[in-house]
Design a protein around this motif. Structure first.
Motif, PDB file in Angstrom:
ATOM      1  N   ASP A  63     -23.977  27.856  -4.853  1.00 38.90           N
ATOM      2  CA  ASP A  63     -25.126  27.102  -5.233  1.00 38.90           C
ATOM      3  C   ASP A  63     -24.579  25.727  -5.889  1.00 38.90           C
ATOM      4  O   ASP A  63     -24.966  24.673  -5.724  1.00 38.90           O
ATOM      5  CB  ASP A  63     -26.022  27.854  -6.339  1.00 38.90           C
ATOM      6  CG  ASP A  63     -26.915  28.798  -5.508  1.00 38.90           C
ATOM      7  OD1 ASP A  63     -27.116  28.926  -4.336  1.00 38.90           O
ATOM      8  OD2 ASP A  63     -27.509  29.777  -6.205  1.00 38.90           O
ATOM      9  N   GLN A  67     -24.772  21.992  -4.735  1.00 37.17           N
ATOM     10  CA  GLN A  67     -25.216  20.881  -5.540  1.00 37.17           C
ATOM     11  C   GLN A  67     -24.242  19.771  -5.842  1.00 37.17           C
ATOM     12  O   GLN A  67     -24.723  18.490  -6.099  1.00 37.17           O
ATOM     13  CB  GLN A  67     -25.751  21.437  -6.760  1.00 37.17           C
ATOM     14  CG  GLN A  67     -26.422  20.789  -8.039  1.00 37.17           C
ATOM     15  CD  GLN A  67     -26.982  21.296  -9.035  1.00 37.17           C
ATOM     16  OE1 GLN A  67     -26.360  21.914  -9.723  1.00 37.17           O
ATOM     17  NE2 GLN A  67     -28.334  21.460  -9.032  1.00 37.17           N
ATOM     18  N   ASP A  70     -24.213  17.468  -3.279  1.00 37.37           N
ATOM     19  CA  ASP A  70     -25.719  16.647  -3.299  1.00 37.37           C
ATOM     20  C   ASP A  70     -25.450  15.690  -4.265  1.00 37.37           C
ATOM     21  O   ASP A  70     -25.649  14.478  -3.956  1.00 37.37           O
ATOM     22  CB  ASP A  70     -26.514  17.451  -3.564  1.00 37.37           C
ATOM     23  CG  ASP A  70     -27.203  18.634  -2.459  1.00 37.37           C
ATOM     24  OD1 ASP A  70     -26.507  18.169  -1.162  1.00 37.37           O
ATOM     25  OD2 ASP A  70     -27.915  19.268  -2.738  1.00 37.37           O
ATOM     26  N   ASN A 146     -21.486  19.822 -13.194  1.00 37.33           N
ATOM     27  CA  ASN A 146     -21.432  20.645 -12.144  1.00 37.33           C
ATOM     28  C   ASN A 146     -19.995  20.919 -11.487  1.00 37.33           C
ATOM     29  O   ASN A 146     -19.564  21.872 -10.889  1.00 37.33           O
ATOM     30  CB  ASN A 146     -22.158  19.663 -11.089  1.00 37.33           C
ATOM     31  CG  ASN A 146     -22.757  20.588  -9.772  1.00 37.33           C
ATOM     32  OD1 ASN A 146     -23.726  20.371  -9.223  1.00 37.33           O
ATOM     33  ND2 ASN A 146     -22.247  22.020  -9.681  1.00 37.33           N
TER      34      ASN A 146
END
Length: 254
Positions: A63, A67, A70, A146
């Motif tokens: 995940d 992300q 992205d 992130n």
């Protein structure tokens, strides 16, 4: 007039990308999910990167890894307004269909795009420059957090690969390749952030020369704030898959 095979391939891929995924946008400004973006592009990108000799992992993305990719989209796309073709080139580089080297490195692109738009006054151009720099700045923190989570889990991944006899040989290489991909993405974002900063500065000084305005001060402060925010990201400790000191790769590895 004839075109080289490379130019024909680039034009074809760009045309496919334009028709397949740029009609609408989703979150973070990315194209909305389509069959192209979710299935065709990732598979094509995997084989294209492999053919270029880049590290490519068939592992599914976590995940956080998904992300991070992205969130990287904003920074690897061109900042220049109206850069439709260059936007498609960057999109294809993001999917790994094209190498990063295909992207423009002309710092004048942003200024040309900015001055090609019709504005009510010169202040509007300075305001647009300040807004673009501020928008970049606000997105760096979430990307950095992130990326830090991904790097932390990659350390766990590599310790497990090295310590556990239960990890088969055919899983070790893809594991390392995924770490290289993740670190390569951080490097790529930093390279494009540096390019954005140089493009913004180029635009600012040329705006001042062509149409001086008090609004230049606000734009300059926005660029300085962006530089301050980018520094911690591009100095964050990585695992070091690109050699001593985390030397920046020439091409995107993930």
């Amino acid at each position: 007039m004839t075109r080289s095979p490379a130019k024909l391939l680039l034009a074809t891929l760009a045309a496919v990308s334009v028709s397949a995924c740029t009609a609408t946008t989703g979150d973070l400004g990315r194209p909305r999910p389509t069959v192209w973006s979710q299935l065709i592009a990732p598979e094509t990108g995997f084989w294209s990167a492999t053919a270029r000799g880049e590290q490519s992992s068939y592992f599914r993305l976590t995940d956080d890894e998904e992300q991070m990719r992205d969130r990287a989209w904003r920074f690897v796309m061109p900042a220049s307004p109206n850069s439709v073709f260059q936007g498609e080139v960057s999109n294809l580089a993001h999917t790994r269909i094209l190498p990063v080297a295909a992207q423009s490195t002309d710092v004048g692109d942003y200024f040309h795009g900015l001055t090609s738009i019709s504005f009510a006054s010169q202040a509007s151009r300075y305001n647009r420059l300040a807004e673009d720099a501020n928008a970049d700045r606000l997105l760096i923190g979430p990307f950095r957090a992130n990326a830090a989570r991904v790097v932390s889990m990659d350390r766990v991944r590599m310790r497990t690969v090295e310590a556990s006899p239960d990890v088969p040989v055919d899983k070790q290489e893809p594991a390392y390749a995924r770490v290289v991909e993740n670190e390569g993405l951080v490097f790529w974002v930093c390279e494009r952030l540096d390019f954005r900063l140089r493009s913004y500065r180029h635009a600012l000084v040329n705006l001042v020369v062509e149409m001086p305005s008090r609004e230049a001060v606000k734009a300059e402060r926005a660029i300085m704030a962006l530089e301050m925010e980018a520094r911690p990201l591009c100095q964050m400790p990585l695992i070091g898959t690109f050699g001593e000191g985390g030397k920046r790769p020439v091409v995107y590895k993930g």
